[in-house]
Design an enzyme around this catalytic site. Structure first.
Site, PDB file in Angstrom:
ATOM      1  N   CYS A 997       0.806  -1.211   0.000  1.00 22.64           N
ATOM      2  CA  CYS A 997       0.000   0.000   0.000  1.00 22.64           C
ATOM      3  C   CYS A 997       0.843   1.266   0.000  1.00 22.64           C
ATOM      4  O   CYS A 997       0.333   2.360  -0.261  1.00 22.64           O
ATOM      5  CB  CYS A 997      -0.927   0.014   1.212  1.00 22.64           C
ATOM      6  SG  CYS A 997      -2.260  -1.188   1.078  1.00 22.64           S
ATOM      7  N   PHE A 998       2.129   1.113   0.304  1.00 23.89           N
ATOM      8  CA  PHE A 998       3.021   2.282   0.299  1.00 23.89           C
ATOM      9  C   PHE A 998       4.103   2.150  -0.767  1.00 23.89           C
ATOM     10  O   PHE A 998       5.027   2.951  -0.798  1.00 23.89           O
ATOM     11  CB  PHE A 998       3.668   2.442   1.683  1.00 23.89           C
ATOM     12  CG  PHE A 998       2.679   2.531   2.800  1.00 23.89           C
ATOM     13  CD1 PHE A 998       1.934   3.690   2.989  1.00 23.89           C
ATOM     14  CD2 PHE A 998       2.457   1.465   3.644  1.00 23.89           C
ATOM     15  CE1 PHE A 998       1.007   3.769   4.012  1.00 23.89           C
ATOM     16  CE2 PHE A 998       1.534   1.539   4.664  1.00 23.89           C
ATOM     17  CZ  PHE A 998       0.799   2.700   4.855  1.00 23.89           C
TER      18      PHE A 998
END
Length: 1030
Positions: A997-998
């Site tokens: 997600c990052f």
């Protein structure tokens, strides 16, 4: 005029005839040009016979024959100058009707006809007594039962002494010698003092094979010979050899040789004895001929016996149904009934003559009483080296047929083949040792112990999985246990061979520059590299010698598993409860399981350890020959994680092509408007039957004149996928980094939304069926739903990383102090997780969940129920409808060989990744651009092929999709988020981890470039999840 001038005036056919048949005295007086021509013609005639069988049919042309067994080309019979069609009388030969009355030829006439077999090959090739027309004449002669029986009697009587190795009578001159050649000619020299010359022997076998193939009554007679058919008046006369070597006929004598009557009237036993005779041990041509005859006879008898068994079973079922009584006695004499055999066998004798047809033949007991010493000859053929592939195939087919009929034969063959495999172990180990010491180059072409073991184990495998005719269920269970015991004992005996094989493979992998534990570095996108050079290193010379040994190991392992699943559970695909249970069950495993289960577990471990250790070479062989996955290496399909992606994809394409070929259908034509592509496509495809969907898609855009040659179809797929996954369609929604899709819980507001999901499933399945790529990327959890794999709490991170961290914290800490944590989700959680849901209520994860508190013992169950609700239950109707349409074209068992990441590559293809763009838009934390680890990282990534680049992108970002604007537009959970490389603290040998997600890669500070390369490749290929916190 002299002889040369006269010959020069002859037509070409007559000139050739004279040069072939003239005596040596005539030829010696001819000029040298004519003498050379005569020699060439004679050499050609000799090679022509050696290359062709007795009736003019070439063994090398067998695969070009039509289904009836005759060559399609016409043959010119130069003796009469007439073109003869080889199929002209085939239909008549198969429809021979039984003739009654006086025999067509008496025994003496038949014996005179058979004497023509003793002509040398030059004579027989020119005077054509045994070419196709005469062969068909023999079939016609067999239309009379007495003539047929006498002919077969005479032929069998000629080969009987050879089969038993006996001499009919002492003689100084062979009474069976060839005419037209010297007695010491190789092909005319018998193995016995007064036996058949090899050439005559082969001709007899060819005649019997031809007659048995084209007249089923002959095949029946070669299985069981009833001598009562031959009346005394038709018995052959006695023949005596005088001192000059001339045959002399004595009228009215008794039967010349009663040997046939003493064989038990089972010619099949004679043929089996021949397999071990010196001539057949030395001559592959003779061995193949008698093996073909055995197959014809056994197939004919077995088919008739099977029909009788089925007929009796049907009659008994009918009687039981009509009488509604207790089941009749199960002990049936299946072979003793032959009431309807004449009706079932169209080529058999319809009208009985003499005692034939009146006397029932106990076929089952004839099969049962075949001597084991003769049956052992069959088994020995598979372990013998240097025979033809056709020979091995015939031997295997006859073994299976005999084992199918007689259960005791199957047990005997199983034991014999097991002992044969054990006996071959010594020579096989010696070959492997030689290969290892000489870098795979120390064996001669004649060393084939590996191929011999493979043949034996393949035959053993086919026998142990065979259900015999008339087996009872209880007996079948006992046989299966006995077979399993035999296989396990054999595997124990072959352990030294497998160990030596593992050592030899390790040496071969060292030559490839790969260690036995490093991840695959040669995953090649075959389709993408057709026009370019492949980066896969070639196999070292001689490595191909290892393939039969590897195939043999896999064949044996497949029987060890007994159809047990050996798919290893990945830790990332395990639920929280499974992780908890697996932590404490390993110690008590050996106590709980029994001996049989323990042996199966040991077999799984043996196979998994070997296949894991040597997956590089196994995949290299599969890459060279993809058909191995459907044959001897099919065991790897039970552990698909051991198969490289490109090999899986090739196997998938092959199976799809087979499915298409089996269900041929016409083109699938659709006409759509660009502005309404979703509605038009939906209306035209949703009601089509599955069979139509397998046809070739042909797209026409209304108002346009384009002809679809493939381009319009690709454009249709791309346009339709963009509309389907548009937010306005309400079918799918983006989650996480807004790059991946999953079904929208709010799709209920779309009319007929479930029908649309089935349509979307059909479109995605059709794209895979047609080999088309879609510009669409699903969430990991949705890929798992397609594959039938359980979703886990790990998959929640792609939806909400913060919520995932909370669940992970619960599993790692004590939750006893959280009083308000129950088996339910409140409205805020629902609304936050399920995206823009307007009306939400509390949801109980289990009945009465609001009142059930989560404890330390039940927290794992709670986490699993949360994951199941968020990722499955909330969108279950949409998932089921999608899968209903998808599996119409792509079976679940076929697609399940992929994992979720590979399925994305299969649907969306390998992306074009600009490494310079990725490097320019990377950010670092704990490292700088000048750090050694960062420099090594980019150098290693530069060596990656397209598949490994896609895997790296999947590992870090969660998807292989490349943003249209380049990597500067890479999205994270909170908006634009560039490619991140963070320094991972801790043990320097740990694997890299990622936070999708990052877009973050946590890279430890490795001590060398080689270590970084090995750990990074292992992570992107083997790590089931790319998530890590702390």
């Amino acid at each position: 005029m002299d002889n040369a001038s006269i010959i020069a005036t002859f037509p070409a056919d007559l000139r050739e005839e004279v040069l072939l048949t003239s005596s040596e005295a005539v030829l010696s007086a001819l000029p040298s040009p004519l003498l050379a021509e005569a020699q060439i013609l004679r050499d050609r005639a000799m090679s022509h016979y050696q290359a062709r069988s007795l009736f003019g049919s070439s063994h090398r042309l067998n695969n070009r024959r039509n289904g009836l067994g005759f060559d399609r080309r016409p043959v010119m019979d130069r003796g009469v100058g007439v073109t003869i069609g080889r199929r002209s009388t085939l239909t008549d030969s198969l429809k021979v009707k039984e003739i009654e009355g006086e025999p067509l030829l008496d025994a003496n006439a038949l014996k005179a006809l058979i004497r023509l077999l003793r002509l040398s090959q030059i004579f027989i090739s020119r005077f054509t007594p045994w070419k196709r027309p005469s062969a068909e004449a023999l079939v016609n002669l067999c239309a009379h039962s007495v003539t047929r029986a006498t002919l077969i009697y005479l032929l069998l009587d000629m080969i009987k002494p050879e089969a038993e190795g006996s001499v009919s009578r002492p003689a100084t001159l062979n009474s069976q010698r060839l005419f037209g050649c010297h007695s010491n000619t190789v092909y005319g020299r018998s193995q016995l003092l007064d036996g058949l010359p090899p050439l005559v022997f082969r001709r007899i076998l060819e005649i019997l094979t031809y007659l048995a193939t084209n007249h089923s009554a002959v095949a029946k007679m070669l299985f069981h010979f009833d001598q009562s058919i031959i009346p005394d008046s038709s018995r052959p006369v006695k023949v005596h050899m005088n001192e000059k070597g001339k045959d002399k006929v004595i009228e009215g004598g008794p039967s010349p040789n009663p040997s046939v009557a003493q064989t038990g009237d089972v010619p099949l036993a004679l043929f089996l004895k021949l397999l071990n005779r010196p001539l057949f041990l030395r001559s592959n041509a003779h061995l193949e001929q008698v093996m073909g005859l055995i197959q014809v006879v056994v197939d004919a008898a077995a088919s008739k016996l099977e029909r009788q068994s089925q007929s009796e079973k049907g009659m008994e079922d009918t009687q039981n149904l009509s009488a509604n009584e207790a089941p009749s006695n199960t002990e049936k004499d299946a072979p003793s009934v032959e009431s309807d055999s004449n009706q079932q066998d169209k080529h058999a004798d319809i009208n009985p003559c003499h005692s034939e047809g009146k006397k029932n033949v106990d076929m089952y007991n004839i099969f049962l009483q075949l001597p084991q010493s003769d049956l052992r000859n069959l088994c020995s053929l598979l372990g013998r080296e240097g025979l033809s592939d056709k020979m091995y195939m015939l031997a295997g087919e006859v073994l299976k047929k005999l084992a199918f009929i007689i259960p005791s034969h199957r047990k005997f063959f199983t034991v014999e083949l097991s002992e044969s495999a054990h006996a071959l172990t010594g020579s096989a180990i010696s070959e492997l040792v030689t290969l290892q010491k000489t870098n795979m180059l120390g064996l001669s072409a004649g060393s084939m112990a590996g191929a011999a073991i493979l043949r034996v184990l393949q035959a053993l495998s086919s026998l142990t999985s065979l259900n015999t005719l008339g087996d009872m269920a209880m007996e079948n269970d006992v046989d299966q246990r006995d077979d399993q015991a035999t296989i396990w004992n054999l595997n124990t005996a072959l352990e030294p061979l497998w160990q030596e094989l593992s050592n030899c493979i390790s040496a071969a992998e060292m030559q490839l520059g790969q260690s036995s534990f490093s991840p695959n570095m040669s995953n090649i996108n075959v389709a993408e590299n057709l026009q370019g050079s492949s980066t896969s290193p070639p196999l070292p010379p001689g490595t191909q010698r290892l393939l039969p040994f590897i195939e043999a190991f896999f064949v044996l392992c497949e029987k060890l598993q007994a159809n047990e699943s050996i798919m290893q559970q990945d830790h990332g695909n395990a639920t929280a409860r499974e992780v908890k249970e697996s932590a404490g069950c390993s110690a008590s495993m050996s106590v709980k399981i029994g001996g049989e289960s323990q042996r199966k577990l040991d077999g799984v471990i043996t196979f998994t350890r070997f296949a894991e250790k040597h997956r590089r070479l196994s995949n290299a062989f599969i890459r060279q020959n993809p058909g191995l996955l459907e044959k001897s290496l099919s065991m790897m399909l039970k552990a698909p994680r051991l198969i490289d992606f490109d090999n899986k994809r090739a196997y998938f394409r092959s199976r799809i092509r087979q499915q298409h070929d089996q269900h041929l259908s016409g083109p699938l034509r659709i006409s759509v408007r660009r502005a309404y592509i979703l509605e038009d496509s939906y209306n035209q495809l949703r009601m089509r039957p599955t069979q139509d969907l397998r046809g070739r898609l042909n797209v026409q855009f209304q108002g346009e004149e384009g002809i679809d040659a493939g381009g319009l179809t690709r454009e249709w797929y791309q346009m339709l996928s963009r509309v389907i996954f548009d937010k306005g369609a309400l079918l799918f929604t983006t989650v996480g980094n807004n790059a991946t899709f999953q079904p929208n819980p709010n799709s209920v507001y779309q009319t007929e939304h479930l029908s649309y999901f089935k349509f979307v499933g059909r479109v995605v399945g059709k794209a895979l069926f047609d080999g088309q790529l879609l510009d669409v990327y699903f969430t990991r959890s949705f890929y798992k739903h397609i594959l039938g794999v359980k979703v886990t709490y790990h998959d929640i991170e792609a939806v909400d990383p913060d919520y995932y961290k909370n669940l992970k914290w619960m599993l790692e800490n004590d939750v006893s102090d959280i009083p308000d944590l129950t088996f339910s989700m409140d409205a805020d959680e629902e609304k936050h997780i399920l995206y823009e849901k307007n009306e939400v209520t509390d949801y109980e994860l289990k009945p009465g969940g609001r009142n059930i508190r989560v404890t330390e013992e039940t927290k794992h169950e709670y986490v699993d129920l949360v994951a199941e609700h968020l990722l499955t239950n909330a969108i279950r109707p949409q998932i089921n409808s999608f899968l209903e349409g998808f599996n119409e074209l792509v079976p679940r068992e076929l697609i399940s060989i992929f994992n979720d990441k590979e399925l994305e590559l299969l649907i969306s293809g390998l992306p074009e990744i600009d490494l310079d763009d990725l490097k320019a838009n990377a950010e670092y934390t704990g490292y700088t651009v000048a750090s050694n680890v960062v420099q090594w990282f980019w150098e290693v990534v530069k060596t990656f092929n397209k598949e490994d680049m896609a895997r790296l992108l999947q590992f870090v970002t969660g998807t292989s999709k490349v943003p249209l604007e380049g990597f500067k537009a890479l999205q994270g959970i909170s908006g634009p988020q560039r490619f991140q490389i963070h320094k991972a603290y801790g043990a320097p040998d740990r694997l890299p981890s990622a936070h999708t997600c990052f877009n973050q890669l946590d890279l430890p500070e490795y001590t060398s470039k080689e270590q970084l390369q090995e750990r990074l490749l292992l992570a992107i290929h083997e790590a089931s999840e790319g998530f890590g916190f702390g």
